[in-house]
Design a protein around this motif. Structure first.
Motif, PDB file in Angstrom:
ATOM      1  N   HIS A 163      56.582  26.838  25.610  1.00  0.00           N
ATOM      2  CA  HIS A 163      56.517  25.181  26.161  1.00  0.00           C
ATOM      3  C   HIS A 163      56.047  25.053  27.420  1.00  0.00           C
ATOM      4  CE1 HIS A 163      59.439  25.370  22.471  1.00  0.00           C
ATOM      5  NE2 HIS A 163      58.445  24.619  21.986  1.00  0.00           N
ATOM      6  N   ARG A 164      55.529  23.736  27.514  1.00  0.00           N
ATOM      7  CA  ARG A 164      55.009  23.368  29.116  1.00  0.00           C
ATOM      8  C   ARG A 164      56.393  22.453  29.594  1.00  0.00           C
ATOM      9  NH1 ARG A 164      49.929  20.917  26.301  1.00  0.00           N
ATOM     10  NH2 ARG A 164      51.596  19.916  25.361  1.00  0.00           N
ATOM     11  N   ASP A 165      56.398  22.764  30.824  1.00  0.00           N
ATOM     12  CA  ASP A 165      57.499  21.788  31.421  1.00  0.00           C
ATOM     13  C   ASP A 165      56.818  21.543  32.778  1.00  0.00           C
ATOM     14  OD1 ASP A 165      59.756  20.892  32.251  1.00  0.00           O
ATOM     15  OD2 ASP A 165      60.802  22.865  32.383  1.00  0.00           O
ATOM     16  N   ILE A 166      56.983  20.152  33.087  1.00  0.00           N
ATOM     17  CA  ILE A 166      56.784  19.667  34.341  1.00  0.00           C
ATOM     18  C   ILE A 166      57.905  20.028  35.501  1.00  0.00           C
ATOM     19  CG2 ILE A 166      56.208  17.803  35.963  1.00  0.00           C
ATOM     20  CD1 ILE A 166      54.875  16.438  33.355  1.00  0.00           C
ATOM     21  N   LEU A 167      57.730  20.735  36.360  1.00  0.00           N
ATOM     22  CA  LEU A 167      58.694  21.197  37.363  1.00  0.00           C
ATOM     23  C   LEU A 167      59.104  20.191  38.243  1.00  0.00           C
ATOM     24  CD1 LEU A 167      58.188  24.842  37.663  1.00  0.00           C
ATOM     25  CD2 LEU A 167      59.693  23.805  36.007  1.00  0.00           C
ATOM     26  N   GLY A 168      57.991  19.478  38.849  1.00  0.00           N
ATOM     27  CA  GLY A 168      58.035  18.574  39.546  1.00  0.00           C
ATOM     28  C   GLY A 168      56.747  17.941  40.325  1.00  0.00           C
ATOM     29  N   MET A 169      56.652  16.931  40.697  1.00  0.00           N
ATOM     30  CA  MET A 169      55.584  16.142  41.329  1.00  0.00           C
ATOM     31  C   MET A 169      56.162  15.597  42.745  1.00  0.00           C
ATOM     32  SD  MET A 169      53.872  13.941  38.411  1.00  0.00           S
ATOM     33  CE  MET A 169      54.472  12.403  38.933  1.00  0.00           C
ATOM     34  N   ARG A 170      55.610  15.924  43.817  1.00  0.00           N
ATOM     35  CA  ARG A 170      55.892  15.749  45.134  1.00  0.00           C
ATOM     36  C   ARG A 170      54.779  15.203  46.085  1.00  0.00           C
ATOM     37  NH1 ARG A 170      57.778  20.224  42.855  1.00  0.00           N
ATOM     38  NH2 ARG A 170      60.068  20.612  43.151  1.00  0.00           N
ATOM     39  N   ALA A 171      55.217  14.088  46.697  1.00  0.00           N
ATOM     40  CA  ALA A 171      54.285  13.645  47.774  1.00  0.00           C
ATOM     41  C   ALA A 171      54.610  14.356  48.875  1.00  0.00           C
ATOM     42  CB  ALA A 171      54.457  12.233  47.678  1.00  0.00           C
ATOM     43  N   GLY A 172      53.380  14.924  49.613  1.00  0.00           N
ATOM     44  CA  GLY A 172      53.654  15.374  50.849  1.00  0.00           C
ATOM     45  C   GLY A 172      53.215  14.602  52.210  1.00  0.00           C
ATOM     46  N   ASP A 173      53.194  15.128  53.241  1.00  0.00           N
ATOM     47  CA  ASP A 173      52.660  14.354  54.507  1.00  0.00           C
ATOM     48  C   ASP A 173      51.274  14.566  54.726  1.00  0.00           C
ATOM     49  OD1 ASP A 173      52.606  16.874  55.217  1.00  0.00           O
ATOM     50  OD2 ASP A 173      54.188  16.592  56.919  1.00  0.00           O
ATOM     51  N   GLY A 174      50.409  15.122  53.988  1.00  0.00           N
ATOM     52  CA  GLY A 174      48.943  15.141  54.156  1.00  0.00           C
ATOM     53  C   GLY A 174      48.731  16.706  54.363  1.00  0.00           C
ATOM     54  N   GLY A 175      49.750  17.455  54.697  1.00  0.00           N
ATOM     55  CA  GLY A 175      49.505  18.984  54.878  1.00  0.00           C
ATOM     56  C   GLY A 175      49.746  19.752  53.609  1.00  0.00           C
ATOM     57  N   LYS A 176      48.806  20.787  53.571  1.00  0.00           N
ATOM     58  CA  LYS A 176      49.054  21.584  52.429  1.00  0.00           C
ATOM     59  C   LYS A 176      49.219  23.107  52.801  1.00  0.00           C
ATOM     60  CE  LYS A 176      45.456  19.825  50.259  1.00  0.00           C
ATOM     61  NZ  LYS A 176      44.287  19.766  49.339  1.00  0.00           N
ATOM     62  N   GLY A 177      49.575  23.397  54.147  1.00  0.00           N
ATOM     63  CA  GLY A 177      49.666  24.804  54.544  1.00  0.00           C
ATOM     64  C   GLY A 177      50.892  25.519  53.964  1.00  0.00           C
ATOM     65  N   ALA A 178      51.469  26.722  54.409  1.00  0.00           N
ATOM     66  CA  ALA A 178      52.370  27.542  54.261  1.00  0.00           C
ATOM     67  C   ALA A 178      53.617  26.821  54.256  1.00  0.00           C
ATOM     68  CB  ALA A 178      52.546  28.748  54.971  1.00  0.00           C
TER      69      ALA A 178
END
Length: 97
Positions: free
Chosen positions: A46-61
């Motif tokens: 089954h598919r499961d949405i684990l989360g949706m998160r809004a960041g601060d603009g960065g997508k680094g490590a």
């Protein structure tokens, strides 16, 4: 909504998909934000949405380390495959967690 956000996640997910999109949001002024979506396939298929998160603009490590640490604290112990499309810093964050 709060109940869903605070639910205990499965301990094992065979496949976890992670992606992010940069969007412009109005928060008193226009700001660049990254929206991170984490989807998974359960051991039952089954598919499961684990989360949706809004960041601060960065997508680094650092950002991905935060996302994966939240999944771990939510109950995820193992992911067999972590799938992404070349997100900067995600492989390093995955190895660290």
């Amino acid at each position: 909504m709060a109940e869903w956000q605070n639910r205990l996640l499965d301990p094992i997910y065979p496949v976890v998909f992670v992606d992010a999109v940069s969007v412009k949001l109005w928060d008193g002024q226009v700001a660049n934000r990254s929206i991170c979506l984490t989807l998974a396939v359960t051991v039952d298929g089954h598919r499961d949405i684990l989360g949706m998160r809004a960041g601060d603009g960065g997508k680094g490590a650092k950002h991905w380390l935060h996302v994966l640490t939240e999944l771990k604290s939510g109950g995820v112990a193992d992911m067999l495959m972590l799938v992404c499309d070349g997100l900067q810093g995600l492989p390093q964050a995955g190895e660290a967690v």
